[in-house]
Write an enzyme that holds these catalytic residues in place. Structure first.
Site, PDB file in Angstrom:
ATOM      1  N   LEU A  65       0.767  -1.054   0.040  1.00 39.33           N
ATOM      2  CA  LEU A  65      -0.050   0.022   0.021  1.00 39.33           C
ATOM      3  C   LEU A  65       0.948   1.243  -0.033  1.00 39.33           C
ATOM      4  CD1 LEU A  65      -2.699  -1.476   2.504  1.00 39.33           C
ATOM      5  CD2 LEU A  65      -3.008  -1.169   0.119  1.00 39.33           C
ATOM      6  N   PRO A  66       0.256   2.300  -0.293  1.00 48.85           N
ATOM      7  CA  PRO A  66       1.042   3.515  -0.577  1.00 48.85           C
ATOM      8  C   PRO A  66       1.758   3.972   0.558  1.00 48.85           C
ATOM      9  CG  PRO A  66      -1.103   3.530  -1.588  1.00 48.85           C
ATOM     10  CD  PRO A  66      -1.035   2.684  -0.690  1.00 48.85           C
ATOM     11  N   THR A  96       6.438   0.545   1.840  1.00 49.81           N
ATOM     12  CA  THR A  96       7.433   1.230   2.500  1.00 49.81           C
ATOM     13  C   THR A  96       6.750   2.390   3.311  1.00 49.81           C
ATOM     14  OG1 THR A  96       9.044   0.728   0.684  1.00 49.81           O
ATOM     15  CG2 THR A  96       9.354   2.740   2.128  1.00 49.81           C
ATOM     16  N   LYS A 171      14.994  -0.406   4.563  1.00 47.45           N
ATOM     17  CA  LYS A 171      14.751  -0.057   3.565  1.00 47.45           C
ATOM     18  C   LYS A 171      14.956   1.412   3.450  1.00 47.45           C
ATOM     19  CE  LYS A 171      12.637   0.516  -0.501  1.00 47.45           C
ATOM     20  NZ  LYS A 171      11.162   0.022  -0.751  1.00 47.45           N
ATOM     21  N   LYS A 246       9.118  10.207  -1.512  1.00 51.59           N
ATOM     22  CA  LYS A 246       8.390   9.535  -0.450  1.00 51.59           C
ATOM     23  C   LYS A 246       9.386   8.789   0.474  1.00 51.59           C
ATOM     24  CE  LYS A 246       6.117   5.438   0.771  1.00 51.59           C
ATOM     25  NZ  LYS A 246       5.175   4.234   0.282  1.00 51.59           N
TER      26      LYS A 246
END
Length: 299
Positions: A65-66, A96, A171, A246
């Site tokens: 998901l975003p 992420t 990450k 992001k």
């Protein structure tokens, strides 16, 4: 056959779910985009009308998901995934997101008697399609052991980074390196151009010298030296500049919250923000080189 719910079938989630189907798993997916659901059905998966329907009674639920708020809503919202999965199910979040949300979701899963892993990925859309992703995983060793078959069907490298949240931490740190090094490589090619040094000559030298790095040798940001790089297909996104922005924003925020030293993260974040403001957010993040060749990003 283990039943899997896959929620979020976009550029990354769709190919990942398809690889699970090809590996023999019974996959039910949900996405807000009808075309994404149709793609899953086309490869042998099942479409659900909601995330709750997809998760009903499954042994494994995967989310891609975003952002953190979407993960919280899908997992713990009214009639959320945690309320619908089978007792003792394994949840794997491949989004992420921020570290604190990852830890909070792991705690919420544990309260329901479920295992949860944060397992963000590296490898872009090409890695998702090819099943060659790298999974950076946070969670317990027993949960990690449970997930091996599922993650192995979607990726080539699966690493347990530590407890809950460690996958997200890995990450963010990895993409902090990636975003900064891509800007450095791009700036070097822009300087070479101004000095009359051919791009191929710089590549031939630096790829065998101390300037060697992944952003140069695997993902060279100028056309020519690395035929498979996005630079040779008009910067069609393998990993969009908006997604790099992001991730760098999350890294900068994490550094501030942790009191970690920061020198290059915020300037890199600002550089990608300017690329996005120029309308290049949908292009591959290596488009920074094309922009630098035309002049300073902030010019």
């Amino acid at each position: 056959m283990e039943r899997i719910a896959f929620i979020g079938l976009g550029n990354m989630g769709g190919p990942m779910a398809a690889n699970l189907v090809r590996a023999g798993f019974d996959v039910t997916g949900f996405d807000l985009a009808p075309a994404a659901l149709a793609d899953l059905v086309r490869v042998g998966g099942t479409a659900a009308a909601s995330a709750a329907e997809a998760a009903s009674g499954v042994e494994v639920a995967i989310t891609m998901l975003p952002a953190g708020q979407h993960v919280r809503s899908v997992l713990t919202g009214p009639d959320g995934v945690l309320a619908r999965v089978a007792p003792g199910a394994l949840l794997i979040d491949c989004s992420t997101i921020d570290v604190e949300t990852a830890r909070a979701m792991a705690a919420a899963a544990a309260e329901q008697g479920c295992d949860m892993l944060d397992a963000p990925v590296s490898g872009g859309s090409a890695g998702a399609a090819g099943g060659t992703l790298t999974f950076m995983v946070g969670g317990t060793a027993p949960a990690f052991a449970r997930a091996q078959g599922v993650l192995g069907a979607m990726g080539k490298t699966v690493v347990l980074a530590g407890p809950a949240g460690a996958g997200q931490a890995a990450k963010l740190c990895n993409n902090l390196i990636l975003g900064i090094t891509m800007l450095g490589v791009s700036e070097a090619f822009a300087l070479a151009d101004k000095l009359g040094l051919p791009a191929q000559a710089l590549f031939d030298i630096s790829s065998k010298s101390s300037g060697q790095c992944w952003s140069l040798t695997s993902y060279c940001p100028v056309p020519g030296p690395v035929p498979a790089s996005p630079a040779n297909r008009d910067y069609q996104a393998g990993f969009a500049a908006a997604l790099m922005l992001k991730d760098l924003t999350l890294a900068v925020e994490a550094a501030a919250a942790a009191g970690a030293a920061g020198v290059l993260g915020r300037p890199a974040q600002q550089a990608y923000a300017r690329l996005c403001a120029m309308g290049l957010g949908g292009k591959d993040f290596s488009v920074a080189a094309q922009t630098l060749l035309a002049g300073p990003i902030d010019g």
